[in-house]
Every structure is written in structure tokens, then in C-alpha cells.
Design a protein around this motif. Structure first.
Motif, mmCIF file in Angstrom:
data_model
loop_
_atom_site.group_PDB
_atom_site.id
_atom_site.type_symbol
_atom_site.label_atom_id
_atom_site.label_comp_id
_atom_site.label_asym_id
_atom_site.label_seq_id
_atom_site.Cartn_x
_atom_site.Cartn_y
_atom_site.Cartn_z
ATOM 1 N N ALA A 1 -0.731 4.715 11.055
ATOM 2 C CA ALA A 1 -0.440 5.009 9.655
ATOM 3 C C ALA A 1 -1.267 4.098 8.750
ATOM 4 N N PHE A 2 -1.607 4.625 7.569
ATOM 5 C CA PHE A 2 -2.401 3.875 6.607
ATOM 6 C C PHE A 2 -1.848 4.119 5.205
ATOM 7 N N ARG A 3 -2.130 3.167 4.321
ATOM 8 C CA ARG A 3 -1.690 3.297 2.937
ATOM 9 C C ARG A 3 -2.815 2.883 2.004
ATOM 10 N N THR A 4 -2.970 3.618 0.914
ATOM 11 C CA THR A 4 -3.857 3.199 -0.155
ATOM 12 C C THR A 4 -3.033 2.906 -1.391
ATOM 13 N N ASP A 5 -3.417 1.901 -2.141
ATOM 14 C CA ASP A 5 -2.775 1.577 -3.414
ATOM 15 C C ASP A 5 -3.759 1.678 -4.571
ATOM 16 N N ASP A 6 -4.927 2.248 -4.283
ATOM 17 C CA ASP A 6 -5.925 2.395 -5.355
ATOM 18 C C ASP A 6 -6.528 3.800 -5.344
ATOM 19 N N GLY A 7 -5.679 4.745 -5.040
ATOM 20 C CA GLY A 7 -6.119 6.139 -5.134
ATOM 21 C C GLY A 7 -7.081 6.574 -4.063
ATOM 22 N N GLY A 8 -7.173 5.815 -2.976
ATOM 23 C CA GLY A 8 -8.008 6.241 -1.863
ATOM 24 C C GLY A 8 -9.294 5.469 -1.696
ATOM 25 N N LYS A 9 -9.558 4.525 -2.571
ATOM 26 C CA LYS A 9 -10.812 3.761 -2.441
ATOM 27 C C LYS A 9 -10.737 2.825 -1.230
ATOM 28 N N SER A 10 -9.587 2.178 -1.067
ATOM 29 C CA SER A 10 -9.430 1.274 0.065
ATOM 30 C C SER A 10 -8.095 1.551 0.732
ATOM 31 N N TRP A 11 -8.038 1.220 2.001
ATOM 32 C CA TRP A 11 -6.855 1.551 2.794
ATOM 33 C C TRP A 11 -6.438 0.370 3.653
ATOM 34 N N LYS A 12 -5.136 0.316 3.899
ATOM 35 C CA LYS A 12 -4.567 -0.727 4.755
ATOM 36 C C LYS A 12 -3.846 -0.052 5.910
ATOM 37 N N ARG B 1 11.512 3.035 11.132
ATOM 38 C CA ARG B 1 11.773 3.026 9.690
ATOM 39 C C ARG B 1 11.095 1.803 9.084
ATOM 40 N N SER B 2 10.587 1.947 7.889
ATOM 41 C CA SER B 2 10.067 0.822 7.119
ATOM 42 C C SER B 2 10.746 0.823 5.758
ATOM 43 N N ASP B 3 11.121 -0.356 5.308
ATOM 44 C CA ASP B 3 11.749 -0.494 3.985
ATOM 45 C C ASP B 3 10.801 -1.096 2.959
ATOM 46 N N ASN B 4 9.555 -1.287 3.365
ATOM 47 C CA ASN B 4 8.595 -1.906 2.445
ATOM 48 C C ASN B 4 7.252 -1.180 2.497
ATOM 49 N N ALA B 5 7.351 0.126 2.377
ATOM 50 C CA ALA B 5 6.145 0.956 2.252
ATOM 51 C C ALA B 5 5.210 0.824 3.435
ATOM 52 N N GLY B 6 5.781 0.531 4.590
ATOM 53 C CA GLY B 6 4.986 0.509 5.809
ATOM 54 C C GLY B 6 4.472 -0.862 6.213
ATOM 55 N N ASP B 7 4.754 -1.886 5.429
ATOM 56 C CA ASP B 7 4.248 -3.206 5.811
ATOM 57 C C ASP B 7 4.870 -3.697 7.110
ATOM 58 N N LEU B 8 6.096 -3.288 7.374
ATOM 59 C CA LEU B 8 6.749 -3.664 8.625
ATOM 60 C C LEU B 8 7.696 -2.549 9.031
ATOM 61 N N TRP B 9 7.691 -2.256 10.325
ATOM 62 C CA TRP B 9 8.551 -1.193 10.858
ATOM 63 C C TRP B 9 9.593 -1.780 11.808
#
Lengths: 395, 108
Positions: A207-218, A263-271
Motif C-alpha cells: 500500500a502507498f499514500r500520497t499527500d501532495d496529489g500524486g507527486k510523491s508517495w510513501k 487495520r490502521s488508525d493513522n492513515a496507513g502509517d502503522l497496521w
């Protein structure tokens, strides 16, 4: 009076099932695009008559179809109102369906290789669109998750597609391997409170997340455990089957993984794992009740080698506590001799007060519960293998 | 001064598989008017210009080449691996032989 429209993608075409709020009598229309694999059909929240379909096969490639009348008629986006021919610059008039990876120095990422199942290197090649996600407020904006894994977006109703190349340029791409179905980007979740935040999942990168509209991903895979990965702290490589999220709590994510419900309670930072008392924690589909973010549904599948329900008994399981404390839901579902699978995109919910739950099987059935899972009925029984199910609540 | 010689277009006949007929909503046999040279590349371009729904379905967008599970036949010859810029056999160019686009019989 409210109506329900079920959008089903199957191995041999798309079907649209329609009913009223009672959800007892169903009209089935289709097959649309008969003979073609329809990986996904999705409707725009901004305009429920705007539908997008991913039509593909190995011979003729990828086609995006669009309907502006709720599925009664379909056209490729490039063709609408366009006189065929060749433009002065040599380009074709009316052409669409171009999914070309962005390798430009300005916005793109180098087209690298990725790993194959045996660790050998394969070139990154487009195969098909697995998942379509129309944006919430603009019927012309739609995201596409593709194989080989990448995220595309159209802002002109599917006519043209641009890659959000920051994902493929994450840096870990050369280490990604495909899952059994291919190296697909199969889940796209849009944060309703933050247009810059998108969650995606790739089989089998994670799984990955972007917080800048897709420019960078974590990569957001911390806390996941997969026996086949030697490094317990590996950033990528987990086979995430599906993510689910309730729009009222976008920071809480649920995951059906290749083994384990998480389950993650912090937007995927920890499951953390919430499989608890499930008869098996392998499966593909997962979804959340339309009105209660703590009610979660999964369909347990026996194992990664046996893609059918345990004991030949088809059951949905429901948690009322955001994972854990799972209760069996089987009234109206086959109790024996049932050896079908439920694929990752084949479960959905409607938003009527008594939330309806729907899922489709590889045996060609679509089941509906009009009471949040307590009772089930088959609303279609003889379709081709179902690849995806989406539901629109029309008011 | 003699007027420039006009080159008359010729009618070539293209046979499409069922899937592409439904995709383009066209008949199985599609006539195309082409001026010489009649090559595979020009024939397919004309087909896509007439039916843009077929764009990418025969010639891959990314590679610019024939999609790997498709074959081209004409006059009992397999033209799949021929130079796309070489003139097609006279029978195709004159319309006597159909240019057949066929999907591999594979995989159900």
C-alpha cells in the motif's frame, strides 16, 4: 423513490442490475461488450448517469468505454461527436485509450524493470486497467489503476490519460513483483476531506499514500507481516489484496491481505491485525457499512492454494467493532458444495438506510443482502465469472 | 505542359474478427480507398482513421507494432512478420484478395 443500480464486470461482458429500494425484484441488462473481459465498471458520484468501464482482452488490448445515460448506451470517449479522420498533425481524430507511461524529464519517471516471480527482471509494460475511481465532484475526472502498476488520471472524461508518475518513480519499483493475477494497481481510495491525499494498493508491492496529489508517495506497510518476505522490516513486497475506508473516517483503513485482515488508525502509517476469530484470514474482498465505519465485511477463502470457501460453505463475516469479534453471515447463501471465489473488487455496499451489501462470485452469482448482511438472496445466478461489483444508490 | 498524372485510389478489402466488428460497430468486411503504395502500415492507418474505435486494438499504442496475438493473412500468405512499409501483394492492393486480421486461437 430510491433505486439501486449494480454494475457488474465479468469475464465475458458487463451487466447492469436494477431494482427499487426493496431490492427483491431485479432486472438484468447485458451483456454489454459481450465476449470482452470487463475488469471494472464505476459510476461518478457527481453524475450518476456517467459510467466508466474498463474493457480489455489480451488480443485487442485496453478500451475505456463511457456512458452518459446510466449504461443504456456506451461510446469510447474519443468518439463522441467526432467525425473520424486524420488531423493536420497526423494524429487520429476520435482516438482515445492511450495509456502511455510518462517518462518525460519534467513530470515523468524512468521506465525501469520490475521483478518477475523468479526474481528475473521484466520491462514495465502496460497490460490493462484494473480499477476505475471517478472523482467525487467532477464527472470528467477519473483515476485508473493499471497493470503493470501505475496510476493514471483523466480530467476530460476519459478522452486522454496522464500518469501520476511519482508512484512508479517511488524508487522501490525495481523490487516490485507481481501477484498471481499480475502486478496490478487494484485499489484507489480518495480522501474526501483532503483532495491531495490518495491511498492505493498494488499486488504485490503493498500500500502507498500520497499527500501532495500524486507527486510523491510513501509506502505504508509498516506492521504488515508476510512469511515469504525474509526481511521483517521490508518497506514493500506485501501482497495487499484490497483496502477499504469509510468516508467519515478517512484516517482509518482496513486491509484484506494475502493472509491477515488488518487495520490502521493513522492513515496507513502503522497496521495491526484484526483477524481474530475468522475461520481463515485469507481472502480478497473487504468493505465497510455505508453508515457505520466500525462495521466491516470480509469473505473468508480457505487458503492461498485453495481459492474457495472453507468447508464448501459460502459465508460473509461481519465485525461490528472495526475488526475482531467476527460473526458469520450465511442465511440464504450456499451451505455446501460451494467452491467459488470472491475477487477483490467484487464486493460493494449501497447507501440506503438499511445498508445493502453485494458481492459477486467466480461462479457467476451476485448476492444481495438488503439488511446489512443478516439475510441474502441471489440476484443473478448464471453470469460469467464476476470480476467486479459496484453499486449506485439513485435518489 | 502535360497535367500531373493523377494516381487513382484503389479499393482494398479488410476482414475484421468479430470482436473488432462489435468494437467499431462495422461489418465484417471493410472497404478502404488507398492510393499506392498500399502497405500494411498505410492500410491499418486508414482503417483506424475510418474507425477510431480500433485505435490501439490492432497496432499497439506503445510499440507501434502489431499486437502480438493478432495475425495478418492475405492470398494464403501469412503477412504478420512482413515489413509494414513494404508494398502488400498485388492481390490485396487491387482488392482481389482480402487482408484478413485474425486473432490467435488461444486461451478461450
Amino acid at each position: 423513490m430510491s433505486k439501486i443500480r449494480v454494475l457488474a464486470g465479468t469475464r465475458k461482458g458487463a451487466f447492469i442490475l436494477s431494482s427499487d429500494a426493496a431490492r427483491r425484484q431485479w432486472q438484468i441488462d447485458g451483456p454489454y461488450f459481450g465476449g470482452w473481459e470487463i475488469y471494472h465498471v464505476a459510476g461518478s458520484p457527481a453524475d450518476p448517469d456517467r459510467l466508466y468501464a474498463s474493457q480489455s482482452n489480451a488480443w485487442f488490448g485496453q478500451i475505456i468505454q463511457r456512458s452518459d445515460d446510466g449504461g443504456r448506451s456506451w461510446q469510447q470517449p474519443g468518439n463522441k461527436g467526432v467525425e473520424p479522420g486524420i488531423n493536420p498533425d497526423g494524429s487520429l481524430r476520435g482516438s482515445s485509450n492511450k495509456f502511455l507511461y510518462d517518462t518525460s524529464p519534467e513530470t515523468g519517471a524512468e521506465l525501469t524493470t520490475h521483478q518477475w516471480y523468479d526474481g528475473s527482471l521484466k520491462p514495465w509494460e502496460f497490460k490493462r486497467v484494473w480499477h476505475l475511481k471517478p472523482a467525487p465532484h467532477d464527472p470528467d475526472t477519473v483515476y485508473a489503476g493499471v497493470e503493470d502498476a501505475a496510476l493514471f488520471r483523466s480530467t476530460d472524461g476519459g478522452l486522454s490519460w496522464q500518469e501520476l508518475a511519482g508512484l512508479r518513480g517511488h524508487g522501490s519499483g525495481p523490487l516490485w513483483q507481481p501477484g498471481a493475477g499480475g502486478m496490478c494497481l487494484h485499489t484507489i481510495l480518495l480522501d474526501p476531506d483532503n483532495p491531495q491525499r490518495i491511498f492505493i494498493a498494488i499486488s504485490a508491492a503493498g500500500a502507498f499514500r500520497t499527500d501532495d496529489g500524486g507527486k510523491s508517495w510513501k509506502a505504508i506497510n509498516k506492521g504488515l507481516h508476510s512469511d515469504y518476505i525474509p526481511d521483517p522490516d521490508a518497506e514493500t513486497g506485501h501482497c495487499v489484496h484490497k483496502l477499504a475506508m469509510h468516508p467519515s473516517r478517512p484516517g482509518v483503513l482496513y486491509m484484506q491481505k494475502h493472509w491477515d485482515v488488518m487495520r490502521s488508525d493513522n492513515a496507513g502509517d502503522l497496521w495491526h491485525e484484526v483477524s481474530d476469530n475468522l475461520p481463515t484470514d485469507f481472502g480478497f474482498a473487504i468493505d465497510v457499512h455505508a453508515h457505520d465505519p466500525d462495521i466491516v465485511y470480509v469473505v473468508p477463502i480457505k487458503s492461498d492454494m485453495e481459492h474457495y470457501p472453507p468447508d464448501g460453505k459460502l459465508r460473509v463475516y461481519r465485525s461490528r467493532s472495526g475488526g475482531g469479534g467476527w460473526e458469520e453471515l450465511s442465511r440464504g447463501l450456499p451451505a455446501k458444495n460451494c467452491y467459488v471465489n470472491v475477487l477483490r473488487d467484487a464486493m460493494a455496499v449501497d447507501s440506503l438506510d438499511d445498508c445493502g451489501i453485494y458481492f459477486g462470485t467466480t461462479g457467476g452469482q451476485i448476492y444481495c443482502s438488503a439488511d446489512a448482511g443478516d439475510n441474502w438472496q441471489a440476484i443473478a445466478e448464471h453470469l460469467p465469472p464476476v470480476l467486479s461489483v459496484e453499486v449506485q444508490t439513485l435518489r | 505542359m502535360k497535367p500531373a498524372q493523377q494516381i487513382s485510389p484503389q479499393t482494398v478489402r479488410v476482414i475484421l474478427p468479430f470482436q473488432l466488428q462489435t468494437l467499431a460497430r462495422c461489418p465484417a468486411e471493410v472497404p478502404l480507398e488507398l492510393t499506392p503504395p498500399v502497405t500494411q502500415r498505410r492500410l491499418l492507418r486508414a482503417l483506424e482513421a475510418r474507425y477510431p474505435e480500433l485505435s490501439g486494438a490492432i497496432v499497439d499504442h506503445a510499440t507501434g507494432k502489431r499486437r502480438p496475438l493478432l495475425r495478418f493473412f492475405a492470398g494464403k500468405q501469412d503477412l504478420s512478420h512482413h515489413d509494414p512499409d513494404a508494398p502488400l501483394p498485388e492481390g490485396v492492393a487491387t482488392g482481389r484478395d482480402e487482408f484478413i486480421i485474425l486473432g490467435a486461437i488461444a486461451g478461450g
